[in-house]
Structure formats: structure tokens, C-alpha cells
Motif scaffolding. Structure first.
Motif, mmCIF file in Angstrom:
data_model
loop_
_atom_site.group_PDB
_atom_site.id
_atom_site.type_symbol
_atom_site.label_atom_id
_atom_site.label_comp_id
_atom_site.label_asym_id
_atom_site.label_seq_id
_atom_site.Cartn_x
_atom_site.Cartn_y
_atom_site.Cartn_z
ATOM 1 N N THR A 183 0.823 -1.196 0.000
ATOM 2 C CA THR A 183 0.000 0.000 0.000
ATOM 3 C C THR A 183 0.865 1.257 0.000
ATOM 4 O O THR A 183 2.080 1.208 0.195
ATOM 5 N N ASP A 184 0.224 2.407 -0.199
ATOM 6 C CA ASP A 184 0.955 3.668 -0.313
ATOM 7 C C ASP A 184 1.719 4.025 0.955
ATOM 8 O O ASP A 184 2.733 4.737 0.899
ATOM 9 N N ASP A 185 1.235 3.562 2.101
ATOM 10 C CA ASP A 185 1.918 3.884 3.356
ATOM 11 C C ASP A 185 3.002 2.871 3.699
ATOM 12 O O ASP A 185 3.553 2.896 4.793
ATOM 13 N N GLY A 186 3.307 1.962 2.757
ATOM 14 C CA GLY A 186 4.343 0.968 2.974
ATOM 15 C C GLY A 186 3.857 -0.305 3.634
ATOM 16 O O GLY A 186 4.636 -1.233 3.834
ATOM 17 N N GLY A 187 2.572 -0.365 3.977
ATOM 18 C CA GLY A 187 2.016 -1.570 4.572
ATOM 19 C C GLY A 187 1.738 -2.633 3.518
ATOM 20 O O GLY A 187 1.971 -2.437 2.322
ATOM 21 N N GLN A 188 1.237 -3.774 3.961
ATOM 22 C CA GLN A 188 0.938 -4.880 3.055
ATOM 23 C C GLN A 188 -0.465 -5.390 3.328
ATOM 24 O O GLN A 188 -0.915 -5.438 4.469
ATOM 25 N N SER A 189 -1.162 -5.749 2.246
ATOM 26 C CA SER A 189 -2.544 -6.199 2.351
ATOM 27 C C SER A 189 -2.717 -7.464 1.528
ATOM 28 O O SER A 189 -2.543 -7.451 0.306
ATOM 29 N N ALA A 190 -3.038 -8.584 2.192
ATOM 30 C CA ALA A 190 -3.241 -9.867 1.511
ATOM 31 C C ALA A 190 -4.663 -9.934 0.957
ATOM 32 O O ALA A 190 -5.621 -9.567 1.632
ATOM 33 N N ARG A 191 -4.792 -10.424 -0.264
ATOM 34 C CA ARG A 191 -6.087 -10.501 -0.936
ATOM 35 C C ARG A 191 -6.220 -11.813 -1.688
ATOM 36 O O ARG A 191 -5.237 -12.367 -2.184
ATOM 37 N N THR A 192 -7.446 -12.298 -1.799
ATOM 38 C CA THR A 192 -7.780 -13.390 -2.699
ATOM 39 C C THR A 192 -9.039 -12.987 -3.441
ATOM 40 O O THR A 192 -10.113 -12.871 -2.838
ATOM 41 N N LEU A 193 -8.913 -12.733 -4.742
ATOM 42 C CA LEU A 193 -10.030 -12.338 -5.584
ATOM 43 C C LEU A 193 -10.277 -13.421 -6.622
ATOM 44 O O LEU A 193 -9.347 -14.135 -7.020
ATOM 45 N N GLY A 194 -11.516 -13.549 -7.067
ATOM 46 C CA GLY A 194 -11.847 -14.615 -8.005
ATOM 47 C C GLY A 194 -12.692 -14.132 -9.158
ATOM 48 O O GLY A 194 -13.439 -13.158 -9.046
ATOM 49 N N THR A 195 -12.567 -14.825 -10.301
ATOM 50 C CA THR A 195 -13.379 -14.527 -11.477
ATOM 51 C C THR A 195 -13.630 -15.819 -12.238
ATOM 52 O O THR A 195 -12.867 -16.791 -12.102
ATOM 53 N N ASP A 196 -14.698 -15.846 -13.034
ATOM 54 C CA ASP A 196 -15.034 -17.025 -13.822
ATOM 55 C C ASP A 196 -14.454 -16.920 -15.226
ATOM 56 O O ASP A 196 -14.393 -15.828 -15.812
ATOM 57 N N LEU A 197 -14.052 -18.069 -15.763
ATOM 58 C CA LEU A 197 -13.568 -18.181 -17.132
ATOM 59 C C LEU A 197 -14.432 -19.210 -17.854
ATOM 60 O O LEU A 197 -14.588 -20.337 -17.372
ATOM 61 N N ALA A 198 -14.994 -18.822 -18.992
ATOM 62 C CA ALA A 198 -15.895 -19.710 -19.730
ATOM 63 C C ALA A 198 -15.170 -20.372 -20.887
ATOM 64 O O ALA A 198 -14.494 -19.695 -21.675
#
Length: 318
Positions: A183-198
């Protein structure tokens, strides 16, 4: 007695005479020192991108689970998904969005999936922490939980990720992007995002295999033990044995002796856990919290003799 300034200005009291050339020199030096200090501070807050386009920032104090320090997951409490502990249910979370750019996919043919991670203003993100040896982990599986793949996309300097992808069967596939952004303040943010593929074609979903505690892959016998509980964290221990019954010499893969992904049947909620630190003296243990009742598919990645294999299990939780 007063002193007269060199240029004929107003007199000053003794001891207050200042040479203007000295003053200008002092101001210049002070400005240079301030610029260096500011540049150092900004560099710490905004590390420059590496040659690959992303910030080579190891997971650290701002990342709640540094690699190699113990079991952890990227569940919903981290990435803003389901508060019961699963992630990957949404394409956008906390202002960050998984934006597919191209996915020209046909069953059984080699293709490519390209995407970006964008911030709340729609700008591509280019600063990612390297977690478990990679800045991006991608899991791809068909919605009937078959065809599991664990991939590692690469990023261009404009923030576009790409990964070769072959999907063997028609149907709707789920792609999970598992990453930690800086992040802009030097921190870290863990994410898991998902999308479908046809993938076009006739889709014939397969029923989930029966629940089992053993599986065989390429001659290796893999088993697990433990008693998972809803809403509580309990250990699951996996053992890998060679064809002669001896313990397989597990090797580090992505900084660990094993990786475990659990997907929930139905909504495909995602739980990515990592093993406890230390050598696998009696198998590989994971601390797992089951978010709720249902059927789960477990995928254990392990490496022996430089080859990564995946053992799959079905877990039913009443």
C-alpha cells in the motif's frame, strides 16, 4: 560602539554581524541535506519497482503471516470476503479489483489469461510483496472442482499479469488470484479475488468423489489425519510415502514442504493454508479452520525429486 554592515546598511549590535556569503552557503548545504533525508524517507515508503515490474518486498511486520513462520491462510478475514473464513468469492474487495483483460480459451488448446489488479480509482497496481517465493499465486479449477492447477503469472511494467493456461474440458472455470499488495503507506494487504472463465462446449459436471483419507498419485501414497471442526482451528497432518512404504523425501516447494488449498463445493469458497514451520519429520501439518458445514475438496501440492505433484481428497463436514 556599533558596527557598520559592509554594504552600508543599518548598524547592528556587536556579535550579530553575519556575512551574507556564509549565510547563502549554509542555506544551500542545509537544503541539500534536507533533500537527501526526504529522498531516503520517500524511498522507504515507496520502494522502486524491480526489473519485473513489481516491488520486491518480502512479507514483513505489516503482513500478518510472513513466509516460513508457521501455518496461516488467506481466508475471508484477511481479504474482506466471507467473515466465516473463506475468500475468492468476489472479483472486488476493499477497493481492489481483479480485472480480466483477455482469456481466449478453447477446450484442450493452449491459451493465455491476462489480467490486472486495479485500485479504487481504476489504476493498475504494480507493487506486490513476494510471498512464498512469488508475487502472485493463481489457482484455477472447474466449477465441479476438477482440473486443479496452481500457476504463477508474470507481470509487465504496466501492471498486466499473464499466464499460459490450458483448460482441458468445456465449462465454467474459477480463477483465484492470491497476492499481497504493497500500500501507499508501505504496509501490506493480503487478498484473494476470483473470477469465472468460460470455455465453450458441452459441459458435463462430474460428481464430487467420495470422502476419503487416502489418495495415490504417481506411485506415492498420501494420507491425512485429524478431526476438522467448524469454527475452530485444528491440525491436519499429511504423510507422503513412496512405493516401498518409506517416508518420501519431501523437498521445499515455494519455500515450504507442502501447500494445501481447500475449496467449498457450491460457492467455491477458497481457503489457502500453509504448513507449520520446520522439516517434515512425521508428515506435514496444517492448522485449518473449517468455516461451516458442507463438502470440501482438498488439494495438497508436494515436491519430490524436483517434481511437483498434487494429491486430492474430499472432506465432508456435517
Amino acid at each position: 560602539m556599533t558596527d557598520q554592515l559592509p554594504d552600508g546598511g543599518e548598524p547592528q549590535q556587536p556579535g550579530l554581524l553575519v556575512d551574507r556569503g556564509t549565510l547563502r552557503l549554509a542555506l544551500v548545504v542545509g537544503g541539500l541535506v534536507l533533500a537527501v533525508l526526504l529522498g531516503f524517507g520517500l524511498g522507504r515508503i515507496n520502494p522502486p519497482p524491480a526489473a519485473g515490474g513489481y516491488a520486491l518486498t518480502p512479507a514483513g511486520a505489516d503482513h500478518t503471516h510472513a513466509p516460513g513462520t508457521g501455518a496461516h491462510d488467506h481466508g475471508g478475514t484477511v481479504d474482506g470476503g466471507d467473515p466465516t473464513g473463506v475468500g475468492g468469492l468476489a472479483v472486488s474487495s476493499g477497493g481492489w479489483t481483479l480485472a480480466p483483460l483477455a482469456a481466449d480459451l478453447s477446450a484442450g488448446r493452449a491459451g493465455e489469461f491476462r489480467f490486472q489488479i486495479r485500485d479504487a480509482q481504476g489504476r493498475p497496481v504494480t507493487r506486490f510483496a513476494v510471498v512464498h517465493d512469488k508475487p502472485m499465486h493463481m489457482i484455477v479449477v472447474r466449477r465441479d472442482l476438477t482440473g486443479y492447477q496452481h500457476l504463477h503469472p508474470t507481470m509487465a511494467t504496466d501492471g498486466t499479469w499473464s499466464v499460459p493456461l490450458t483448460l482441458p474440458q468445456p465449462g465454467v472455470w474459477r480463477a483465484y488470484a492470491d497476492f499481497t499488495l504493497v500500500t501507499d503507506d508501505g504496509g501490506q494487504s493480503a487478498r484473494t479475488l476470483g473470477t469465472d472463465l468460460a470455455v465453450p462446449g458441452e459441459y458435463a459436471p462430474r460428481p464430487l468423489p467420495a470422502a476419503a483419507r487416502t489418495a495415490t498419485v504417481d506411485g506415492f501414497a498420501v494420507s491425512w489425519s485429524g478431526e476438522p471442526g467448524i469454527g475452530v482451528t485444528r491440525p491436519l497432518r499429511f504423510e507422503v510415502r513412496a512405493a516401498d512404504g518409506t517416508a518420501a523425501p519431501l523437498e521445499r516447494y515455494l519455500g515450504a514442504y507442502g501447500h494445501l488449498v481447500a475449496l467449498r463445493e457450491g460457492d467455491l469458497g477458497y481457503l489457502h493454508v500453509h504448513p507449520e514451520a520446520g522439516p517434515p519429520t512425521a508428515g506435514v501439518s496444517f492448522q485449518v479452520t473449517v468455516p461451516g458445514p458442507g463438502s470440501y475438496r482438498l488439494y495438497l501440492d508436494f515436491q519430490v525429486a524436483g517434481v511437483v505433484r498434487t494429491a486430492e481428497f474430499t472432506l465432508n463436514v456435517p
